[in-house]
Design an enzyme around this catalytic site. Sequence first.
Site, PDB file in Angstrom:
ATOM      1  CG  ASN A 218      -0.191  -0.067   2.503  1.00  0.00           C
ATOM      2  OD1 ASN A 218       0.546   0.847   2.819  1.00  0.00           O
ATOM      3  ND2 ASN A 218      -0.329  -1.168   3.245  1.00  0.00           N
ATOM      4  CE  LYS A 296       8.913 -12.378 -13.802  1.00  0.00           C
ATOM      5  NZ  LYS A 296       9.720 -11.769 -14.838  1.00  0.00           N
ATOM      6  N   PRO A 312      -2.362 -12.072  10.363  1.00  0.00           N
ATOM      7  CG  PRO A 312      -0.301 -12.310  11.436  1.00  0.00           C
ATOM      8  CD  PRO A 312      -0.991 -12.511  10.113  1.00  0.00           C
ATOM      9  CG  ASP A 313      -5.787  -7.035  13.837  1.00  0.00           C
ATOM     10  OD1 ASP A 313      -5.000  -6.288  14.467  1.00  0.00           O
ATOM     11  OD2 ASP A 313      -6.809  -6.614  13.259  1.00  0.00           O
ATOM     12  CE  LYS A 346     -10.587  -0.280  10.667  1.00  0.00           C
ATOM     13  NZ  LYS A 346      -9.999   0.536   9.625  1.00  0.00           N
TER      14      LYS A 346
HETATM   15  O1  PMT Z   1       2.997   6.062   6.542  1.00  0.00           O
HETATM   16  P1  PMT Z   1       2.416   7.402   6.152  1.00  0.00           P
HETATM   17  O2  PMT Z   1       2.527   7.655   4.661  1.00  0.00           O
HETATM   18  O3  PMT Z   1       2.968   8.527   7.010  1.00  0.00           O
HETATM   19  O4  PMT Z   1       0.836   7.346   6.427  1.00  0.00           O
HETATM   20  C1  PMT Z   1       0.389   7.201   7.738  1.00  0.00           C
HETATM   21  C2  PMT Z   1      -0.759   6.184   7.850  1.00  0.00           C
HETATM   22  C3  PMT Z   1      -1.956   6.696   7.085  1.00  0.00           C
HETATM   23  C4  PMT Z   1      -0.337   4.823   7.292  1.00  0.00           C
HETATM   24  C5  PMT Z   1      -1.070   6.021   9.382  1.00  0.00           C
HETATM   25  O5  PMT Z   1      -1.384   7.270   9.915  1.00  0.00           O
HETATM   26  C6  PMT Z   1      -2.213   5.046   9.604  1.00  0.00           C
HETATM   27  O6  PMT Z   1      -3.397   5.362   9.534  1.00  0.00           O
HETATM   28  N1  PMT Z   1      -1.859   3.766   9.906  1.00  0.00           N
HETATM   29  C7  PMT Z   1      -2.824   2.659  10.039  1.00  0.00           C
HETATM   30  C8  PMT Z   1      -3.182   2.166   8.680  1.00  0.00           C
HETATM   31  C9  PMT Z   1      -4.094   0.959   8.719  1.00  0.00           C
HETATM   32  O7  PMT Z   1      -3.697  -0.089   8.366  1.00  0.00           O
HETATM   33  O8  PMT Z   1      -5.271   1.188   9.229  1.00  0.00           O
HETATM   34  P2  PMT Z   1      -6.408   0.037   9.396  1.00  0.00           P
HETATM   35  O9  PMT Z   1      -7.628   0.813   9.693  1.00  0.00           O
HETATM   36  O10 PMT Z   1      -6.420  -0.879   8.222  1.00  0.00           O
HETATM   37  O11 PMT Z   1      -5.928  -0.782  10.672  1.00  0.00           O
HETATM   38  C10 PMT Z   1      -6.337  -0.437  11.985  1.00  0.00           C
HETATM   39  C11 PMT Z   1      -5.218  -0.691  12.952  1.00  0.00           C
HETATM   40  O12 PMT Z   1      -4.912  -2.075  13.000  1.00  0.00           O
HETATM   41  C12 PMT Z   1      -3.909  -0.002  12.651  1.00  0.00           C
HETATM   42  O13 PMT Z   1      -3.365   0.423  13.877  1.00  0.00           O
HETATM   43  C13 PMT Z   1      -3.038  -1.073  12.015  1.00  0.00           C
HETATM   44  O14 PMT Z   1      -1.647  -0.861  12.269  1.00  0.00           O
HETATM   45  C14 PMT Z   1      -3.539  -2.308  12.775  1.00  0.00           C
HETATM   46  N2  PMT Z   1      -3.455  -3.558  12.014  1.00  0.00           N
HETATM   47  C15 PMT Z   1      -4.196  -3.749  10.899  1.00  0.00           C
HETATM   48  C16 PMT Z   1      -4.161  -4.960  10.247  1.00  0.00           C
HETATM   49  C17 PMT Z   1      -3.318  -5.985  10.741  1.00  0.00           C
HETATM   50  N3  PMT Z   1      -3.238  -7.144  10.155  1.00  0.00           N
HETATM   51  N4  PMT Z   1      -2.585  -5.758  11.835  1.00  0.00           N
HETATM   52  C18 PMT Z   1      -2.642  -4.573  12.494  1.00  0.00           C
HETATM   53  O15 PMT Z   1      -1.951  -4.376  13.498  1.00  0.00           O
END
Ligand code: PMT
Length: 409
Positions: A218, A296, A312-313, A346
């Site tokens: 991403n 590949k 995994p989360d 969330k």
């Molecule tokens: O890196 P930059 O370009 O500075 O941009 C910053 C950012 C937008 C990436 C950052 O500010 C941000 O929002 N990070 C979280 C992005 C994200 O994955 O959001 P989410 O809503 O999909 O996930 C929610 C939370 O769960 C997040 O804290 C994420 O780190 C965590 N997560 C999600 C999926 C996963 N498998 N494991 C996790 O720990």
Amino acid sequence: MEVGKRVLLIISGGIAAYKSLELIRDLRRRDIAVRCILTDAGSQFVTPLSLATLTEDKVYQDLFSLTDENEMGHIELSRDAGLLVVAPATANVLAKMRAGLADDLATTALLATDKPVFVAPSMNVRMWEHAATQENMSVLQDRGVQIIGPEEGDMACGEYGMGRMAEPETIAEAIESFFLEAHENIGQRSDKKLAGKKAIVTSGPTHEAIDPVRYLANHSSGRQGHAIAKALAAEGAETVLVSGPTQLPDPEGVTVTHVKSAEDMLAACEAALPADIVVCAAAVADWRVANPPQEKIKKNGTLPTLDLVENPDILAKISQKGKSRPALVIGFAAETEEVVAHAQAKLAKKGCDWIVANDVSPETGTFGGRDNTVHVIDSETIEDWPTLSKEAVGQKLASRIAIYLEKKS
Ligand code: PMT
């Protein structure tokens, strides 16, 4: 020296005074408060109303104003800020500073202050090159005044040369560096607010292999997560940054573990535990390819099918109740619509203590950009922060964390 992140901005009468409006906006974005003194000559170029609107503060103009002196005397005004900045600084005000004149509010504040002073000269090239101005600059510099610019270029008077005021961004950067250094110096003393605490921060994207040469990813640049890690370390926390692939240098004073995939990121976080604080700012890929081939994938006329499985989360795992759960677990929520409502959902689903919601719609430029507009949400409150640089978000979050942990202990 106790350093409030407040600048007393003195606007003297040069055409570049109009740039002071942009400078104020830039400083506010960096979470630096601004209070203005506008000279009589400066008020020929910008209005007190514009300055008051942008600073959300009173604008001071008159040395002999009874009301102003009652509310905040000129001595207090000159010392209440962490830094005095004269921008634009005309040849006239620079000469008065050198001579120690105090014939209006601006020069009186400059003479009365016990705080550092920056000047951003702005004048015609001949005035700048004049021996009197050059001598004044050299004396001021010897006295510790920091000079920003001027720059070479076309001038409002039609001439070309040295004397143009430095761009607002350059001045704002110098001011921000001043406050960062002052903050770090405070940190080197005994009053680090997170001394003795351990923090883990995740940052950047994850790369999920499709085959040995391709991956799912991403747009996260890591800027936000890295800024948070740096700010926590500056507050004295022993900080481990678990970073997905980014182009950023490792922040100073932080132990960095570089990982690629979500599974690697989880393993690195678990290896770094226990901790007091965990901030999950990484944009972890929600899915990975089930069994990526070792070779590949060839382009042979049929489209490949990717079998995805859920990753995994990390945030949810770390938030699970238990003896070794960190005292404070903070997630981020990257949303494109109904930002606060989705983030609240969330927060409940993942079981973290706070969630920092940010809008990542392409037009916001949050992914990869320098600024972020966040809402800090816990089970009871929603705090809307103004648009700030990612560094400022990191520092504000680190301060909020320190206050929370102090109250909790
Ligand atoms: O890196 P930059 O370009 O500075 O941009 C910053 C950012 C937008 C990436 C950052 O500010 C941000 O929002 N990070 C979280 C992005 C994200 O994955 O959001 P989410 O809503 O999909 O996930 C929610 C939370 O769960 C997040 O804290 C994420 O780190 C965590 N997560 C999600 C999926 C996963 N498998 N494991 C996790 O720990």
